[in-house]
Design a protein around this motif. Structure first.
Motif, PDB file in Angstrom:
ATOM      1  N   GLY A   1      27.738  53.638  58.638  1.00 24.81           N
ATOM      2  CA  GLY A   1      27.953  55.111  59.037  1.00 24.81           C
ATOM      3  C   GLY A   1      26.715  55.109  60.124  1.00 24.81           C
TER       4      GLY A   1
ATOM      5  N   LEU B   1      31.131  51.478  58.347  1.00 25.59           N
ATOM      6  CA  LEU B   1      31.292  52.410  59.558  1.00 25.59           C
ATOM      7  C   LEU B   1      30.274  51.896  60.439  1.00 25.59           C
ATOM      8  CD1 LEU B   1      32.475  55.994  58.723  1.00 25.59           C
ATOM      9  CD2 LEU B   1      33.920  54.022  59.580  1.00 25.59           C
TER      10      LEU B   1
ATOM     11  N   LEU C   1      33.852  54.154  64.034  1.00 26.12           N
ATOM     12  CA  LEU C   1      33.601  54.761  63.443  1.00 26.12           C
ATOM     13  C   LEU C   1      34.458  55.916  63.515  1.00 26.12           C
ATOM     14  CD1 LEU C   1      31.931  56.978  62.184  1.00 26.12           C
ATOM     15  CD2 LEU C   1      30.788  58.246  64.655  1.00 26.12           C
ATOM     16  N   VAL C   2      35.665  56.062  64.734  1.00 22.93           N
ATOM     17  CA  VAL C   2      37.274  57.058  64.641  1.00 22.93           C
ATOM     18  C   VAL C   2      37.811  56.294  64.240  1.00 22.93           C
ATOM     19  CG1 VAL C   2      38.662  58.227  66.322  1.00 22.93           C
ATOM     20  CG2 VAL C   2      35.628  58.506  66.024  1.00 22.93           C
TER      21      VAL C   2
ATOM     22  N   PHE D   1      39.329  55.609  60.607  1.00 21.64           N
ATOM     23  CA  PHE D   1      40.380  56.063  59.633  1.00 21.64           C
ATOM     24  C   PHE D   1      41.886  56.266  60.020  1.00 21.64           C
ATOM     25  CE2 PHE D   1      35.118  57.980  60.051  1.00 21.64           C
ATOM     26  CZ  PHE D   1      35.493  58.344  57.919  1.00 21.64           C
TER      27      PHE D   1
ATOM     28  N   LEU E   1      34.345  58.695  50.647  1.00 21.75           N
ATOM     29  CA  LEU E   1      33.464  58.973  51.135  1.00 21.75           C
ATOM     30  C   LEU E   1      32.088  58.826  51.028  1.00 21.75           C
ATOM     31  CD1 LEU E   1      33.915  62.109  53.282  1.00 21.75           C
ATOM     32  CD2 LEU E   1      34.835  59.921  53.711  1.00 21.75           C
TER      33      LEU E   1
ATOM     34  N   CYS F   1      27.384  62.675  60.712  1.00 25.34           N
ATOM     35  CA  CYS F   1      27.881  62.146  61.385  1.00 25.34           C
ATOM     36  C   CYS F   1      29.135  61.194  59.926  1.00 25.34           C
ATOM     37  CB  CYS F   1      28.311  61.592  62.281  1.00 25.34           C
ATOM     38  SG  CYS F   1      29.667  61.376  63.325  1.00 25.34           S
ATOM     39  N   GLY F   2      28.597  62.217  58.229  1.00 22.47           N
ATOM     40  CA  GLY F   2      29.188  61.779  57.640  1.00 22.47           C
ATOM     41  C   GLY F   2      29.330  62.362  56.241  1.00 22.47           C
TER      42      GLY F   2
ATOM     43  N   ARG G   1      32.350  66.379  60.427  1.00 28.90           N
ATOM     44  CA  ARG G   1      32.227  65.971  61.496  1.00 28.90           C
ATOM     45  C   ARG G   1      33.761  64.483  60.797  1.00 28.90           C
ATOM     46  NH1 ARG G   1      27.759  64.053  65.565  1.00 28.90           N
ATOM     47  NH2 ARG G   1      26.471  64.021  63.581  1.00 28.90           N
ATOM     48  N   VAL G   2      33.564  64.273  59.734  1.00 24.84           N
ATOM     49  CA  VAL G   2      34.404  63.132  59.270  1.00 24.84           C
ATOM     50  C   VAL G   2      35.119  64.276  58.948  1.00 24.84           C
ATOM     51  CG1 VAL G   2      34.580  61.655  57.685  1.00 24.84           C
ATOM     52  CG2 VAL G   2      32.935  60.883  59.273  1.00 24.84           C
ATOM     53  N   GLN G   3      34.677  64.801  58.028  1.00 25.38           N
ATOM     54  CA  GLN G   3      35.292  65.690  56.937  1.00 25.38           C
ATOM     55  C   GLN G   3      36.618  66.336  58.059  1.00 25.38           C
ATOM     56  OE1 GLN G   3      32.535  65.353  56.565  1.00 25.38           O
ATOM     57  NE2 GLN G   3      32.249  64.476  54.464  1.00 25.38           N
TER      58      GLN G   3
ATOM     59  N   TYR H   1      40.520  63.668  51.039  1.00 24.78           N
ATOM     60  CA  TYR H   1      39.366  62.188  50.717  1.00 24.78           C
ATOM     61  C   TYR H   1      38.237  63.435  49.678  1.00 24.78           C
ATOM     62  CZ  TYR H   1      38.225  66.488  54.048  1.00 24.78           C
ATOM     63  OH  TYR H   1      37.474  68.089  54.047  1.00 24.78           O
TER      64      TYR H   1
END
Length: 289
Positions: A9, A40, A45-46, A49, A59, A65-66, A70-72, A82
């Motif tokens: 990340g 990541l 980053l995007v 996924f 995760l 940002c993890g 936001r990732v969720q 996840y």
């Protein structure tokens, strides 16, 4: 079932996340799961996924940002399973200011918090980022001059200013709704900062914590109260300060570290859970989403 372990990340906790992800991946492979790791970065980053093939995203991310929802949220949009908490609870728990207001609202004792430096009426105080973990950017300020220096260094981040409570740091874990136990943190230099957390030999850990039965039960109770009130899933770890037989809630971690020096595996051992048991437990929880 194919499992992708997302780690790394872009937060200040990237290196810790890589260690967590590596340890989790080794555990999954040791247990016979079809798993692989994904590092990541700001460049992938995007798309990582979206473009990788997996049934469950494990995760192993810490910090912004993890761990902040936001990732969720992205995984929810993609319809992917996840590990860990959902997007909204993750975002709330990541903000120390909001979390402490919620904790105080359900009767959990919290340190006094100041809105800005003009409100400070007593020193020492603690100034730290309100949306980061691992004790990065933590300053103990003895006077206004110290506070102004700390605020200047953290000027690019949202901060929380609170009274400094001298005492013993305790942490209590919850795994899939079960309170695990309480651990006492004993840093050699007196401050449990980033170096103390992630350097072997810098800190001693006492578990179960040798405190009164009342304190032990209160820490367990409060950790589960926070976990349940925020509607967290999987694992969480709540940090407290014990002073004069009273415990003060500091923060909750929704994706606790899983490195060789991490606290959650130590807490899990109090219930006779191995590292592999914790990993398997987090994986099984992902199926409930």
């Amino acid at each position: 079932m194919k499992i992708a372990v997302f780690m790394g990340g872009t937060s200040t906790e990237r290196e810790v996340s890589l260690k967590t992800g590596s340890a989790v991946l080794k555990s999954l492979m040791r247990q016979g799961y079809d798993a692989y790791g994904v590092d990541l970065t700001s460049k992938n980053l995007v798309k990582s996924f979206i473009e990788n093939e997996y049934d469950i995203a494990f995760l192993s991310l810490h910090g912004g940002c993890g761990e902040d929802g936001r990732v969720q949220g992205l995984l929810d949009l993609l319809g992917k399973k996840y590990t860990g908490s959902k997007a909204a609870p993750s975002a709330i728990a990541m903000d120390k200011i909001i979390t402490k207001k919620i904790a105080g609202g359900i009767g959990i004792r919290i340190p006094k918090t100041y809105i800005n430096k003009e409100d400070i009426d007593k020193f020492p105080i603690v100034i730290k980022p309100s949306k980061e973990g691992s004790s990065t950017g933590l300053y103990i300020c003895k006077n206004m001059e110290d506070a102004e220096v700390a605020l200047e260094k953290l000027s690019d981040r949202s901060v929380i200013i609170e009274e400094y409570i001298k005492g013993v740091e305790l942490t209590a874990g919850v795994l899939n709704g079960e309170a695990l136990g309480v651990l006492k943190v004993i840093p050699h230099d007196g401050t449990y900062d980033y170096e103390s957390k992630y350097t072997e030999g810098k800190t001693d850990y006492e578990y179960p914590a040798k405190v009164s039965e009342k304190v032990y039960k209160n820490a367990m109770r409060n950790a589960k109260l926070i976990h349940d009130e925020l509607k967290l899933s999987g694992a969480s770890r709540s940090d407290f300060i014990l002073s004069d037989d009273k415990i003060y809630f500091l923060e909750v971690n929704t994706c606790p570290g899983m490195t060789e020096t991490s606290l959650l595996p130590k807490l899990a051992s109090l219930k006779n859970y191995t590292f592999d048991d914790v990993v398997k437990g987090l994986l099984s929880q992902s199926d409930t989403k």
